[in-house]
Design a protein around this motif. Structure first.
Motif, mmCIF file in Angstrom:
data_model
loop_
_atom_site.group_PDB
_atom_site.id
_atom_site.type_symbol
_atom_site.label_atom_id
_atom_site.label_comp_id
_atom_site.label_asym_id
_atom_site.label_seq_id
_atom_site.Cartn_x
_atom_site.Cartn_y
_atom_site.Cartn_z
ATOM 1 N N SER A 54 0.827 -1.207 0.000
ATOM 2 C CA SER A 54 0.000 0.000 0.000
ATOM 3 C C SER A 54 0.859 1.254 0.000
ATOM 4 C CB SER A 54 -0.908 0.019 1.230
ATOM 5 O OG SER A 54 -0.137 0.214 2.414
ATOM 6 N N GLU A 61 -2.013 9.218 -9.043
ATOM 7 C CA GLU A 61 -1.201 9.140 -7.821
ATOM 8 C C GLU A 61 0.261 9.479 -8.063
ATOM 9 O OE1 GLU A 61 -3.075 8.533 -5.270
ATOM 10 O OE2 GLU A 61 -4.816 7.897 -6.445
ATOM 11 N N HIS A 65 -4.320 1.703 -1.968
ATOM 12 C CA HIS A 65 -5.074 2.396 -0.919
ATOM 13 C C HIS A 65 -5.353 1.499 0.285
ATOM 14 C CE1 HIS A 65 -5.684 5.951 -3.417
ATOM 15 N NE2 HIS A 65 -5.948 5.133 -4.411
ATOM 16 N N THR A 89 -11.199 2.532 -6.328
ATOM 17 C CA THR A 89 -11.615 3.583 -5.403
ATOM 18 C C THR A 89 -12.139 4.812 -6.135
ATOM 19 O OG1 THR A 89 -9.427 4.591 -5.272
ATOM 20 C CG2 THR A 89 -9.904 2.795 -3.756
#
Length: 306
Positions: A148, A237, A292, A300
Motif C-alpha cells: 500500500s 497518484e 489504498h 476507489t
C-alpha cells in the motif's frame, strides 16, 4: 501543485506472448514515447522461444540509440538446467543492466560484481532485505505490487534513515502480476499438456480472462502466470509518488492503446492531468485497491450509484 520532475516512467517487459512482428512494431513505436526506461525480454515462460537473446539485444541497441535506458528482464520462475543456462547468458550479456526476478539471477550478478535491478518478485518488504540487496549490487528495486501507499511511504522513510538511497519503482499501470506456477493454466484451458501446449497463449495478446460465476473478471491467465483481472491505474497518484520519494513509475505493456496510456502518465507527472474521473484509458476494468490499503480488485475512483 506540480509534482517534482524527478519521477521517471518505465515500460515494463511484455508479459504476454506476442509474435515477432508485434514485438518489432511495438518497440519501434515505443522509441518515440516519453519513457526513460524500457525493460525487454521474456520474464514469464521459457517455452516462448520466438525471440532469442540476440533479438532482444538488437531491439535494445535501437532503443538505446533513441535515448532509452534499456534493462533486460530475467525469467521469474526457473524450472530447469536449460533455464539456468539461458539465465547465465542473459546475466553475462555485457551490454545492458539486468532486472533480477529470481534469486538465481541475484547470485549470478552479485558474484560477477555486476549492478542489477531487483524485480518485484524478490519480495523486498523491509530495510534489512533492501540492505542485503544493495550490498549485492542492487541499483534500483521494485516494490511488491500489493504494498500500500502508506506502507511504502514508511518503508522509504526507514530506508533513507538507514542510508539506503537506491531508487524505488512502483507498478503504476497494467494487469498486476500476482503468481507463477509450474503448471500452464492457458494450456490446461485448451486441454493440452504443458510440454505440448502448441503455444496457445499466443492467441491471447492481453491474456485470458478468468471470470467468476457472476461474470466478474477476477484474474487474467497468462500461461504459467496469474495476473489481476483489472488493470491497476495509478496515473492520478504519480504526484504523490514523487513527493514520497518513488523514483520510477512502471507501465506494463498492453497490445492496444499503450501510446495513450504513456501520454496520460507523462501529462500526470508534469501536473497537467485533468481532475480524476472514472473513465479508463483503454477499454479495461480498472483497479487501485492495493495502493489504498484495500482489496486489490477495488476501484476507489469508480462512481457508484447513491
Amino acid at each position: 501543485m506540480s509534482p517534482p520532475e524527478t519521477l521517471s516512467l518505465s515500460l515494463g517487459p511484455v508479459l504476454f506472448y506476442w509474435t515477432r512482428e508485434r514485438y518489432a512494431d511495438f518497440y519501434c513505436e515505443a522509441a518515440d514515447w516519453p519513457v526513460e526506461i524500457v525493460y525487454l525480454g521474456e520474464s514469464v515462460c521459457s517455452r516462448r522461444r520466438d525471440m532469442k537473446l540476440d533479438d532482444w539485444l538488437g531491439i535494445g541497441r535501437e532503443l538505446a540509440e533513441s535515448g532509452k535506458q534499456v534493462v533486460l528482464a530475467s525469467q521469474t520462475l526457473i524450472e530447469s538446467e536449460a533455464d539456468l543456462r539461458d539465465l547465465r547468458k542473459l546475466c553475462d550479456n555485457g551490454e545492458f543492466v539486468v532486472e533480477a526476478n529470481d534469486q538465481s539471477a541475484v547470485q549470478r550478478l552479485a558474484a560477477a560484481g555486476v549492478p542489477f535491478v531487483a524485480g518485484a518478485a524478490l519480495n523486498l518488504y523491509n530495510p534489512a532485505a533492501i540492505g542485503v540487496m544493495a550490498r549485492a549490487g542492487m541499483q534500483r528495486w521494485h516494490a511488491p505490487v500489493e504494498m500500500s501507499r502508506s506502507d511504502l511511504a514508511r518503508l522509504l522513510a526507514d530506508c533513507r534513515a538507514e542510508g539506503l538511497e537506491q531508487p524505488c519503482e512502483v507498478f503504476a499501470y497494467g494487469h498486476l502480476p500476482l503468481a507463477w506456477s509450474s503448471r500452464c493454466f492457458t494450456a490446461r484451458r485448451h486441454q493440452k499438456p504443458k510440454d505440448r501446449c502448441q503455444f496457445v497463449c499466443q492467441k491471447y495478446p492481453e491474456g485470458l480472462a478468468l471470470r467468476s460465476q457472476e461474470s466478474e473478471e477476477v484474474f487474467t491467465l497468462n500461461g504459467i502466470q496469474t495476473l489481476s483481472g483489472a488493470c491497476q491505474d495509478l496515473r492520478h497518484e504519480v504526484g504523490d509518488m514523487a513527493e514520497m520519494g518513488v523514483g520510477v513509475a512502471r507501465l506494463s505493456p498492453r497490445a492496444e492503446g499503450m501510446a495513450e496510456v504513456v501520454a496520460a502518465f507523462d501529462a500526470a507527472r508534469r501536473g497537467e492531468l485533468p481532475a480524476a474521473d472514472p473513465l479508463a484509458l483503454v477499454e479495461a476494468e480498472i483497479c487501485d485497491g492495493y495502493w489504498h490499503g484495500r482489496p486489490g480488485m477495488d476501484n476507489t475512483r469508480a462512481v457508484r450509484p447513491s
